[in-house]
Design an enzyme around this catalytic site. Structure first.
Site: not given
Length: 179
Positions: A66, A113
């Site tokens: 990620c 996020e």
């Protein structure tokens, strides 16, 4: 040394500017990110244990990789770049959903996020970067869910949120997989 910038976004993933990555995390501003899930042909999920030197969530288990898109970089290009940088391989990827989350860490940083989740299949050699990855392994969904139930603090916050949706996408029931 200049730090990389992240893309600041609205709750609808509309870009509204850029900011140095650590400043965005100090201020907890919503920014674009992605998470890559990799399965092998047997349907097992590749987990990585984050390196101990990571600025948050060191040593925790999570999805294959990620990170954040650079300004001007597509999500797909960023995902392929980071998969190669972190795990030492690349494979075809498909975006399957996106979600927003916010997690505050003990060190004062905040992950806020808009996370694009991609999935791929890979069966070849893995060559992780030791500055990014402490360990890795493939596990079945049921094994992962059992471990998450027994020891939830061993996994990243976003993995707890994304995994059930990934399993749903794969038509794997969370209950039939062990929870």
């Amino acid at each position: 040394m200049n730090q990389p910038e992240v893309i600041l976004v609205t709750e609808f993933d509309e870009a509204i500017g850029t900011m140095e990555k650590m400043e965005a995390h100090r201020r907890g501003l919503l920014h674009r990110a992605f998470s890559v899930f990799i399965l092998n042909e047997a349907g097992d999920i590749l987990l990585q244990q984050r390196a101990m030197g990571k600025y948050h969530s060191p040593g925790l288990w999570t999805n294959a990789c990620c990170s954040h898109q650079f300004p001007g970089e597509t999500t797909a290009d960023a995902a392929h770049r980071r998969l190669m940088e972190e795990m030492g391989f690349d494979c075809p990827l498909e975006e399957i959903f996106a979600f927003t989350y916010r997690t505050a860490f003990d060190n004062g940083l905040v992950e806020h996020e808009f996370d694009h989740v991609l999935i791929g299949t890979y069966n070849g050699a893995i060559h992780p970067d030791s500055t990014e990855v402490n360990d890795y392994r493939y596990m079945s969904a049921s094994q992962i869910l059992e471990l998450m139930e027994q020891e939830p603090d061993r996994f990243t916050s976003w993995f707890h949120l994304a995994l059930p949706r990934v399993l749903k996408h794969l038509n794997m029931s969370v209950t039939s997989a062990g929870m």
